[in-house]
Enzyme design. Structure first.
Site, PDB file in Angstrom:
ATOM      1  N   GLN A  79     -12.427  39.431 -10.328  1.00 32.73           N
ATOM      2  CA  GLN A  79     -11.457  39.161  -9.256  1.00 32.73           C
ATOM      3  C   GLN A  79     -11.736  37.838  -8.555  1.00 32.73           C
ATOM      4  O   GLN A  79     -10.821  37.059  -8.265  1.00 32.73           O
ATOM      5  CB  GLN A  79     -11.483  40.296  -8.228  1.00 32.73           C
ATOM      6  CG  GLN A  79     -10.840  41.573  -8.743  1.00 32.73           C
ATOM      7  CD  GLN A  79     -10.708  42.618  -7.653  1.00 32.73           C
ATOM      8  OE1 GLN A  79     -11.171  42.453  -6.533  1.00 32.73           O
ATOM      9  NE2 GLN A  79     -10.070  43.724  -7.991  1.00 32.73           N
TER      10      GLN A  79
ATOM     11  N   LEU B 232       0.832  -1.208   0.000  1.00 34.55           N
ATOM     12  CA  LEU B 232       0.000   0.000   0.000  1.00 34.55           C
ATOM     13  C   LEU B 232       0.867   1.257   0.000  1.00 34.55           C
ATOM     14  O   LEU B 232       0.498   2.261  -0.606  1.00 34.55           O
ATOM     15  CB  LEU B 232      -0.945  -0.011   1.208  1.00 34.55           C
ATOM     16  CG  LEU B 232      -2.071  -1.052   1.109  1.00 34.55           C
ATOM     17  CD1 LEU B 232      -2.837  -1.154   2.424  1.00 34.55           C
ATOM     18  CD2 LEU B 232      -3.033  -0.708  -0.025  1.00 34.55           C
TER      19      LEU B 232
ATOM     20  N   GLU C 155      -7.155   3.050  -0.120  1.00 34.31           N
ATOM     21  CA  GLU C 155      -5.746   3.051   0.312  1.00 34.31           C
ATOM     22  C   GLU C 155      -5.544   3.940   1.539  1.00 34.31           C
ATOM     23  O   GLU C 155      -4.551   4.667   1.641  1.00 34.31           O
ATOM     24  CB  GLU C 155      -4.852   3.517  -0.832  1.00 34.31           C
ATOM     25  CG  GLU C 155      -5.182   2.807  -2.105  1.00 34.31           C
ATOM     26  CD  GLU C 155      -4.034   2.046  -2.677  1.00 34.31           C
ATOM     27  OE1 GLU C 155      -2.962   2.049  -2.067  1.00 34.31           O
ATOM     28  OE2 GLU C 155      -4.239   1.434  -3.722  1.00 34.31           O
ATOM     29  N   GLY C 156      -6.495   3.889   2.442  1.00 33.07           N
ATOM     30  CA  GLY C 156      -6.443   4.700   3.648  1.00 33.07           C
ATOM     31  C   GLY C 156      -7.242   5.971   3.450  1.00 33.07           C
ATOM     32  O   GLY C 156      -6.921   6.787   2.588  1.00 33.07           O
TER      33      GLY C 156
ATOM     34  N   GLY D 278     -20.654  26.281 -14.125  1.00 34.95           N
ATOM     35  CA  GLY D 278     -22.096  26.478 -14.044  1.00 34.95           C
ATOM     36  C   GLY D 278     -22.840  25.192 -14.391  1.00 34.95           C
ATOM     37  O   GLY D 278     -22.364  24.090 -14.111  1.00 34.95           O
TER      38      GLY D 278
END
Ligand SMILES: Cc1cc2nc3c(=O)[nH]c(=O)nc-3n(C[C@H](O)[C@H](O)[C@H](O)COP(=O)(O)OP(=O)(O)OC[C@H]3O[C@@H](n4cnc5c(N)ncnc54)[C@H](O)[C@@H]3O)c2cc1C
Length: 387
Positions: A283, A243, A367-368, A343
């Site tokens: 912005q 893993l 995997e955790g 959107g």
């Protein structure tokens, strides 16, 4: 000054060797030409594109870090770049390569007998044989020490009983690496397709990783010869070692998914006109794009340093946990935000963010889980086991 690459603002590419750049370019070309044209439809139909396996194999992407046995013998950073480019296409495809390479070929290479290596590794590198990795059980994947699948010694054989759940590649696999509890602790077994009492039905109704095969594995008095036990795997550190390899690749893969989403919204917000100007002139929109760029850049630097540590033989599980947590969280946040910036159009598979966001729900869990990796780091920092 030369223009910056918006998907690689810190020119992380310049830190790669020529060979690493070549591996990245080769994988990227394959993804652009073969994966992107079909992947939206595969996701919608819930179909793993099996037809791509021969080319994935011929490019050397299966078991790429293994030396010998017809494998490419590339370094850890190259493996990371392969994962990054594949996941730019789709997490399902990267999952296929991760499982085959890190969770099946790696344990056979690291813990297997010479006969097992000769039998499986070259055929798996050529994509002629497919593997899966059975660790998680239906009652709880975060606590693998509570393993209920058993293997009992009977003469020279082993008899397996139990079940595994959420197993990538299970139904299409020729061989399953199965972890089971024995009287001496956890051991790994190679269970071949068609063995009596072994069944691997596909899990349906998934809303995530739809272009990937996910399965349950059932073992009802399955008789396995001693020759199919992985002789050098002892205890939980066997599966956990695999893993660590796979999670390392995931840290890179998540970057690819995030880059795909950023690319999509950079293009879209440039041409979308609202309130008399391009959307990317606002912005708030620029702040969101800048946040994505910041998060991707940090993740890239994290994975590259992790890869350099790996290639020096110094990578530690807690470092992998930090990058797995950070990069999966970064990618899922970006995919969701990118979906919003599109959107209404963002809810279709015509644009990639919703597919990546849905896929990353699995990637952040398998995997955790995020919490499990946070606890691993907490334990590293404090010495106290809070699991
Ligand atoms: C698409 C997909 C593919 C997969 N492929 C594979 C595969 O190939 N092979 C394989 O073996 N497994 C595979 N898995 C399984 C995956 O690794 C598990 O789903 C994962 O480890 C979580 O286990 P679980 O689903 O049983 O959740 P659980 O362990 O039941 O966890 C449920 C919740 O509890 C939280 N939690 C658990 N313990 C603690 C704690 N101590 N403190 C606080 N919170 C905690 C978790 O973070 C999570 O939010 C796959 C899963 C998916 C979704």
């Amino acid at each position: 000054m030369k223009a910056l690459n918006p998907l690689d603002l810190y020119d992380v590419r310049s830190l790669l060797s020529e060979e690493e750049q070549l591996v990245q370019d080769t994988t990227a070309r394959f993804v652009d030409e073969k994966v992107l044209p079909i992947i939206g439809e595969c996701f919608e139909k819930g179909r793993f594109p099996m037809e791509l396996i021969p080319e994935i194999a011929s490019l050397g992407l299966l078991g790429s870090s293994i030396q010998g046995y017809d494998c490419a013998g590339l370094n850890g950073v190259s493996y990371g770049l392969i994962c990054q480019e594949l996941e730019r296409g789709d997490s399902g495809l990267r999952s296929f390569v991760s499982v085959q390479s890190s969770l099946v070929m790696y344990p056979i290479y690291a813990y297997g007998s010479e006969e097992q290596k000769q039998k499986w590794l070259p055929a798996m590198a050529r994509g002629e044989k497919i593997g899966c990795f059975g660790l998680t059980e239906p009652h709880g994947g975060s606590d693998p020490s509570n393993m209920k699948t058993t293997a009992k010694k009977k003469g020279g054989d082993w008899v397996l009983n139990g079940a595994k759940m959420w197993i990538t590649n299970g139904t299409i696999a020729d061989v399953a690496v199965v972890w089971a509890q024995t009287d001496e602790g956890i051991r790994g077994f190679l269970v071949e397709k068609g063995t009596k009492g072994f069944d691997a039905p596909e899990v349906h109704h998934k809303m995530s990783l739809r272009a990937s095969v996910t399965s349950a594995l059932y073992f009802d008095n399955v008789v396995i010869p001693e020759a199919n036990r992985l002789p050098k795997a002892e205890g939980l550190k066997g599966p956990l070692g695999c893993l660590t390899q796979a999670r390392y690749g995931i840290t890179w893969g998540a970057i690819g998914a995030a880059q795909a989403c950023l690319k999509e919204v950079l293009d879209y917000t440039q041409t979308r006109e609202l309130f008399g100007r391009a959307l990317n002139n606002n912005q708030m929109v620029q702040l969101r794009l800048a946040q994505m760029s910041r998060q991707i850049t940090l993740a890239q630097l994290l994975s590259l340093q992790l890869g350099r540590l790996k290639d020096k033989g110094e990578m530690q599980p807690a470092q992998v946990s930090l990058a797995k947590w950070n990069n999966c969280r970064m990618a899922i946040d970006i995919a969701r935000d990118a979906r919003d910036l599109l959107g209404g159009a963002g809810i279709t598979t015509e644009f990639c963010p919703i597919r990546h966001a849905l896929n990353l729900e699995s990637v952040i869990t398998y995997e955790g889980t995020e919490s499990v990796h946070q606890l691993v780091i907490g334990k590293e920092l404090t010495g106290a086991n809070a699991f």
